[in-house]
Design a protein around this motif. Structure first.
Motif, mmCIF file in Angstrom:
data_model
loop_
_atom_site.group_PDB
_atom_site.id
_atom_site.type_symbol
_atom_site.label_atom_id
_atom_site.label_comp_id
_atom_site.label_asym_id
_atom_site.label_seq_id
_atom_site.Cartn_x
_atom_site.Cartn_y
_atom_site.Cartn_z
ATOM 1 N N UNK A 168 0.836 -1.214 0.000
ATOM 2 C CA UNK A 168 0.000 0.000 0.000
ATOM 3 C C UNK A 168 0.866 1.256 0.000
ATOM 4 N N UNK A 169 2.158 1.096 -0.204
ATOM 5 C CA UNK A 169 3.013 2.279 -0.371
ATOM 6 C C UNK A 169 4.061 2.498 0.705
ATOM 7 N N UNK A 170 4.099 1.642 1.732
ATOM 8 C CA UNK A 170 5.129 1.833 2.764
ATOM 9 C C UNK A 170 6.510 1.517 2.175
ATOM 10 N N UNK A 171 7.479 2.390 2.464
ATOM 11 C CA UNK A 171 8.815 2.215 1.890
ATOM 12 C C UNK A 171 9.847 1.957 2.979
ATOM 13 N N UNK A 172 11.048 1.605 2.523
ATOM 14 C CA UNK A 172 12.120 1.317 3.478
ATOM 15 C C UNK A 172 12.381 2.494 4.420
ATOM 16 N N UNK A 173 12.196 3.707 3.904
ATOM 17 C CA UNK A 173 12.426 4.865 4.752
ATOM 18 C C UNK A 173 11.378 4.965 5.866
ATOM 19 N N UNK A 174 10.161 4.536 5.570
ATOM 20 C CA UNK A 174 9.114 4.523 6.609
ATOM 21 C C UNK A 174 9.431 3.464 7.662
ATOM 22 N N UNK A 175 9.859 2.300 7.204
ATOM 23 C CA UNK A 175 10.147 1.231 8.183
ATOM 24 C C UNK A 175 11.322 1.639 9.071
ATOM 25 N N UNK A 176 12.306 2.302 8.479
ATOM 26 C CA UNK A 176 13.447 2.795 9.270
ATOM 27 C C UNK A 176 12.936 3.673 10.420
ATOM 28 N N UNK A 177 12.064 4.613 10.122
ATOM 29 C CA UNK A 177 11.555 5.520 11.155
ATOM 30 C C UNK A 177 10.686 4.796 12.170
ATOM 31 N N UNK A 178 9.921 3.840 11.674
ATOM 32 C CA UNK A 178 9.010 3.135 12.578
ATOM 33 C C UNK A 178 9.788 2.259 13.579
ATOM 34 N N UNK A 179 10.848 1.611 13.086
ATOM 35 C CA UNK A 179 11.627 0.729 13.979
ATOM 36 C C UNK A 179 12.192 1.539 15.142
ATOM 37 N N UNK A 180 12.773 2.673 14.832
ATOM 38 C CA UNK A 180 13.393 3.452 15.899
ATOM 39 C C UNK A 180 12.317 4.093 16.785
ATOM 40 N N UNK A 181 11.192 4.492 16.211
ATOM 41 C CA UNK A 181 10.099 5.073 17.017
ATOM 42 C C UNK A 181 9.562 4.028 17.995
ATOM 43 N N UNK A 182 9.444 2.791 17.541
ATOM 44 C CA UNK A 182 8.954 1.718 18.419
ATOM 45 C C UNK A 182 9.936 1.492 19.570
ATOM 46 N N UNK A 183 11.218 1.368 19.246
ATOM 47 C CA UNK A 183 12.216 1.103 20.282
ATOM 48 C C UNK A 183 12.258 2.239 21.303
ATOM 49 N N UNK A 184 12.132 3.459 20.819
ATOM 50 C CA UNK A 184 12.218 4.619 21.700
ATOM 51 C C UNK A 184 11.115 4.595 22.752
ATOM 52 N N UNK A 185 9.964 4.089 22.349
ATOM 53 C CA UNK A 185 8.824 4.105 23.268
ATOM 54 C C UNK A 185 8.705 2.793 24.073
ATOM 55 N N UNK A 186 9.607 1.842 23.745
ATOM 56 C CA UNK A 186 9.620 0.591 24.502
ATOM 57 C C UNK A 186 8.800 -0.537 23.890
ATOM 58 N N UNK A 187 8.435 -0.383 22.615
ATOM 59 C CA UNK A 187 7.746 -1.491 21.931
ATOM 60 C C UNK A 187 8.780 -2.321 21.173
ATOM 61 N N UNK A 188 8.521 -3.611 21.047
ATOM 62 C CA UNK A 188 9.403 -4.471 20.243
ATOM 63 C C UNK A 188 9.002 -4.362 18.779
ATOM 64 N N UNK A 189 9.920 -3.918 17.910
ATOM 65 C CA UNK A 189 9.581 -3.886 16.495
ATOM 66 C C UNK A 189 9.640 -5.303 15.908
ATOM 67 N N UNK A 190 8.592 -5.673 15.193
ATOM 68 C CA UNK A 190 8.568 -6.963 14.486
ATOM 69 C C UNK A 190 8.683 -6.592 13.009
#
Ligand code: PEP
Length: 250
Positions: free
Chosen positions: A101-123
């Protein structure tokens, strides 16, 4: 052997009544298989009501997706903190259907670090759309991995769970061959270690794509994986219970 099983319900079931029933069966399956860690990813709209009522420890919750921004004008999205507030401990990032649906590697990069920062495990999901003899799929997966880990501090690398899901095996008739998964698991670890250091050796790697109760055991025993991400079979209470109990017996 301890395995992780992510139950990705996708956009199912149609009503909360059915979701509660499915959750009940999922909970029972998780509680009777002590060495299987089940992570349930229901549709966001059902999440909180299921999670707040669950007091046990055998099962945890994941969001199917969350935005990297903390809040703002993002109609239809949920944030990492909203997911955490709804009792999620992890979040699926870069699923093939989101990438479609349009998510790109740059979005996943930001999401992984945003998840870790808040204490969620990125899958973090990676996987090529097609395969050919020339092996270009390795380069494709390498790029997804390099992007996904780009902003992750070295000490947090082992906190990311990788799911290798070749797109051609999602929603298909059968999963990929477990020996091919074994090869891919070695490649994934080596790619992360070469680029980002030894933390990559401790990564948990799961496989996803047409797993059900008949093939889960083979993939765990021969695929060099720590677990599975299950789509269709996770919304069929009988199949999912059989799958979890097969892994529980290993
Ligand atoms: C998935 O949801 O990523 C998935 C692997 O689906 P299925 O098990 O139905 O192939």
């Amino acid at each position: 052997m301890k395995s992780i099983v992510v139950a990705n319900w996708k956009m199912n079931p149609a009503t909360f009544k059915e979701a509660r029933k499915l959750f009940e069966a999922t909970r029972k399956a998780a509680e009777s298989a002590k060495n299987v860690a089940v992570i349930v990813a229901p549709p966001a709209i059902f999440l909180r009501e299921l999670s707040v009522g669950y007091k046990g420890k055998r099962l945890s919750f994941a969001a199917q997706n969350a935005h990297y921004e903390a809040g703002g004008a993002f109609t239809g999205e949920i944030s990492m903190s909203e997911a955490r507030d709804a009792k999620c401990s992890s979040v699926i990032i870069g699923h093939a259907e989101r990438r479609g649906m349009g998510e790109e590697n740059d979005d996943t990069r930001r999401k992984v670090v945003a998840a870790l920062t808040i204490g969620l495990t990125p899958v973090l999901c990676v996987g090529e759309r097609t395969r050919s003899q020339s092996g270009e799929h390795f380069e494709f997966v390498r790029e997804q991995l390099v992007a996904g880990f780009a902003d992750v501090p070295p000490a947090k690398i082992p906190r990311v769970i990788i799911v290798y899901e070749p797109v051609w095996a999602i929603g298909a008739e059968r999963p990929m061959n477990a020996r091919d998964m074994h090869e891919m698991a070695i490649f994934i670890r080596k790619t992360v270690v070469d680029r980002y250091g030894q933390g990559g050796m401790n990564l948990k790697i799961l496989y996803g794509g047409s797993i059900d109760e008949s093939n889960a055991e083979d993939m765990i025993q021969n695929g060099d994986v720590n677990g599975l991400l299950v789509g269709r079979a996770s919304t069929d209470a009988e199949k999912f219970s059989a799958l979890v109990s097969a892994l529980g017996a290993l």
